[in-house]
Design a protein around this motif. Structure first.
Motif, mmCIF file in Angstrom:
data_model
loop_
_atom_site.group_PDB
_atom_site.id
_atom_site.type_symbol
_atom_site.label_atom_id
_atom_site.label_comp_id
_atom_site.label_asym_id
_atom_site.label_seq_id
_atom_site.Cartn_x
_atom_site.Cartn_y
_atom_site.Cartn_z
ATOM 1 N N GLY A 1 -17.988 -22.659 19.057
ATOM 2 C CA GLY A 1 -17.094 -21.549 19.359
ATOM 3 C C GLY A 1 -16.031 -22.001 20.341
ATOM 4 N N TYR A 2 -15.291 -21.051 20.868
ATOM 5 C CA TYR A 2 -14.225 -21.415 21.799
ATOM 6 C C TYR A 2 -14.077 -20.368 22.905
ATOM 7 N N ILE A 3 -13.552 -20.837 24.031
ATOM 8 C CA ILE A 3 -13.251 -19.974 25.173
ATOM 9 C C ILE A 3 -11.769 -19.609 25.112
ATOM 10 N N ALA A 4 -11.467 -18.338 25.352
ATOM 11 C CA ALA A 4 -10.075 -17.891 25.446
ATOM 12 C C ALA A 4 -9.783 -17.493 26.882
ATOM 13 N N THR A 5 -8.708 -18.020 27.427
ATOM 14 C CA THR A 5 -8.259 -17.629 28.768
ATOM 15 C C THR A 5 -7.039 -16.725 28.593
ATOM 16 N N VAL A 6 -7.098 -15.530 29.181
ATOM 17 C CA VAL A 6 -6.039 -14.534 28.959
ATOM 18 C C VAL A 6 -5.427 -14.104 30.286
ATOM 19 N N ASN A 7 -4.106 -14.263 30.377
ATOM 20 C CA ASN A 7 -3.375 -13.737 31.528
ATOM 21 C C ASN A 7 -2.494 -12.575 31.068
ATOM 22 N N VAL A 8 -1.670 -12.051 31.953
ATOM 23 C CA VAL A 8 -0.832 -10.900 31.614
ATOM 24 C C VAL A 8 0.114 -11.227 30.462
ATOM 25 N N ALA A 9 0.759 -12.394 30.519
ATOM 26 C CA ALA A 9 1.715 -12.769 29.477
ATOM 27 C C ALA A 9 1.043 -12.858 28.108
ATOM 28 N N ILE A 10 -0.150 -13.462 28.064
ATOM 29 C CA ILE A 10 -0.868 -13.583 26.798
ATOM 30 C C ILE A 10 -1.311 -12.217 26.305
ATOM 31 N N SER A 11 -1.790 -11.389 27.227
ATOM 32 C CA SER A 11 -2.215 -10.036 26.853
ATOM 33 C C SER A 11 -1.094 -9.275 26.178
ATOM 34 N N MET A 12 0.109 -9.392 26.708
ATOM 35 C CA MET A 12 1.248 -8.691 26.120
ATOM 36 C C MET A 12 1.713 -9.360 24.825
ATOM 37 N N MET A 13 1.628 -10.680 24.763
ATOM 38 C CA MET A 13 2.002 -11.403 23.551
ATOM 39 C C MET A 13 1.101 -11.018 22.379
ATOM 40 N N MET A 14 -0.156 -10.719 22.692
ATOM 41 C CA MET A 14 -1.112 -10.340 21.655
ATOM 42 C C MET A 14 -0.688 -9.074 20.916
ATOM 43 N N ARG A 15 0.041 -8.214 21.578
ATOM 44 C CA ARG A 15 0.433 -6.938 20.990
ATOM 45 C C ARG A 15 1.363 -7.119 19.793
ATOM 46 N N SER A 16 2.118 -8.196 19.781
ATOM 47 C CA SER A 16 3.060 -8.433 18.680
ATOM 48 C C SER A 16 2.703 -9.660 17.847
ATOM 49 N N ASN A 17 1.624 -10.334 18.207
ATOM 50 C CA ASN A 17 1.210 -11.535 17.484
ATOM 51 C C ASN A 17 -0.194 -11.330 16.939
ATOM 52 N N HIS A 18 -0.277 -10.982 15.674
ATOM 53 C CA HIS A 18 -1.565 -10.681 15.045
ATOM 54 C C HIS A 18 -2.513 -11.867 15.095
ATOM 55 N N TYR A 19 -1.986 -13.073 14.897
ATOM 56 C CA TYR A 19 -2.843 -14.262 14.869
ATOM 57 C C TYR A 19 -3.440 -14.536 16.250
ATOM 58 N N LEU A 20 -2.639 -14.332 17.286
ATOM 59 C CA LEU A 20 -3.151 -14.525 18.642
ATOM 60 C C LEU A 20 -4.184 -13.461 18.976
ATOM 61 N N GLN A 21 -3.917 -12.206 18.601
ATOM 62 C CA GLN A 21 -4.883 -11.130 18.817
ATOM 63 C C GLN A 21 -6.199 -11.440 18.117
ATOM 64 N N ASN A 22 -6.121 -11.929 16.900
ATOM 65 C CA ASN A 22 -7.320 -12.272 16.133
ATOM 66 C C ASN A 22 -8.079 -13.424 16.782
ATOM 67 N N PHE A 23 -7.332 -14.399 17.298
ATOM 68 C CA PHE A 23 -7.961 -15.537 17.979
ATOM 69 C C PHE A 23 -8.773 -15.059 19.177
#
Length: 252
Positions: free
Chosen positions: A33-55
């Motif tokens: 499996g994998y670890i995801a590290t999420v900051n504010v910028a990534i959290s907001m990027m996820m809202r418009s990036n389906h692939y990142l949200q899925n990851f």
């Protein structure tokens, strides 16, 4: 393992030490499996990036790599105990790998930077086994060769520093062929370790101003990103708090 949902992301409520313990046990049990590290910028990027949200949704462990996220979680029932950064995790995983005899593969950054990172980590952790490394400036046509090199290295840990979302896309699209137990994307961490970029002083990290320190180093590239993402985060957080307050009043 407890999780808290904050906006569009669910975070594991773990400390830095608990993250390393989890990683060690994960590899010993031969899980993948994998670890995801999420900051504010990534959290907001996820809202418009389906692939990142899925990851992020499919990560085995999700840690908060942003002090504002830790602070925001304290407004809810199950707060995140502390920030767990990608930079610190590289050092921490190096310690774990040295102790447990795990093999590590490093992928990302410029050729001279990744070579410097390998030298510095092996000097600092003389029992660390880096079984392979490659820079991050490769074309799509070269990807199969890189994937095969990682697989042939028989690494248990893959650390990828190619920036968001490219590193997440690489891990997600190729994970089943990599053969590793644990992967993690760490953004610009290799540049920090190599010394080509400086990390914010500890006091700025503790008061949630590391993003501002990065902005001072690269204002032309980062000002728009931070202005937009920080504003978005505060806006969506306010909406979520307002929704909770309304719900609580209706229940009373």
């Amino acid at each position: 393992m407890n999780r808290i949902k904050l906006l569009n992301c669910s975070y594991d409520t773990v400390t830095f030490d608990e993250t390393l313990d989890w990683a060690s046990e994960w590899i010993k049990n031969e899980k993948q499996g994998y670890i995801a590290t999420v900051n504010v910028a990534i959290s907001m990027m996820m809202r418009s990036n389906h692939y990142l949200q899925n990851f992020i949704n499919n990560a085995s462990l999700v840690v908060a790599d942003g002090q504002p996220i830790v602070w925001a979680s304290r407004l809810f029932a199950l707060p995140i105990p502390e920030r767990v950064t990608g930079v610190d995790l590289v050092e921490g995983l190096a310690v774990v790998a040295s102790k447990e005899d795990f093999d590590v593969f490093l992928l990302g950054a410029e050729p001279e930077v990744i070579e410097t990172v390998v030298k510095k980590l092996q000097q600092k952790y003389n029992r660390l086994k880096i079984c392979g490394f490659h820079h991050g400036y490769f074309s799509n046509s070269e990807t199969p060769k890189i994937v095969e090199a990682i697989k042939q290295s028989q690494a248990q840990i893959l650390i990828v520093g190619m920036g968001v979302p490219r590193q997440e896309n690489f891990i997600q699209e190729n994970f089943s062929q990599l053969g590793v137990n644990l992967a993690i994307g760490v953004g610009g961490t290799f540049q920090v370790i190599a010394g080509t970029k400086r990390r914010a002083p500890l006091w700025m990290q503790q008061v949630g101003l590391e993003w501002f320190y990065r902005l001072l180093q690269e204002p032309g590239r980062l000002w728009k990103r931070y202005l937009i993402t920080n504003s978005q985060f505060l806006f969506y957080l306010a909406l979520e708090i307002l929704g909770i307050n309304i719900h609580q009043r209706r229940d009373s």
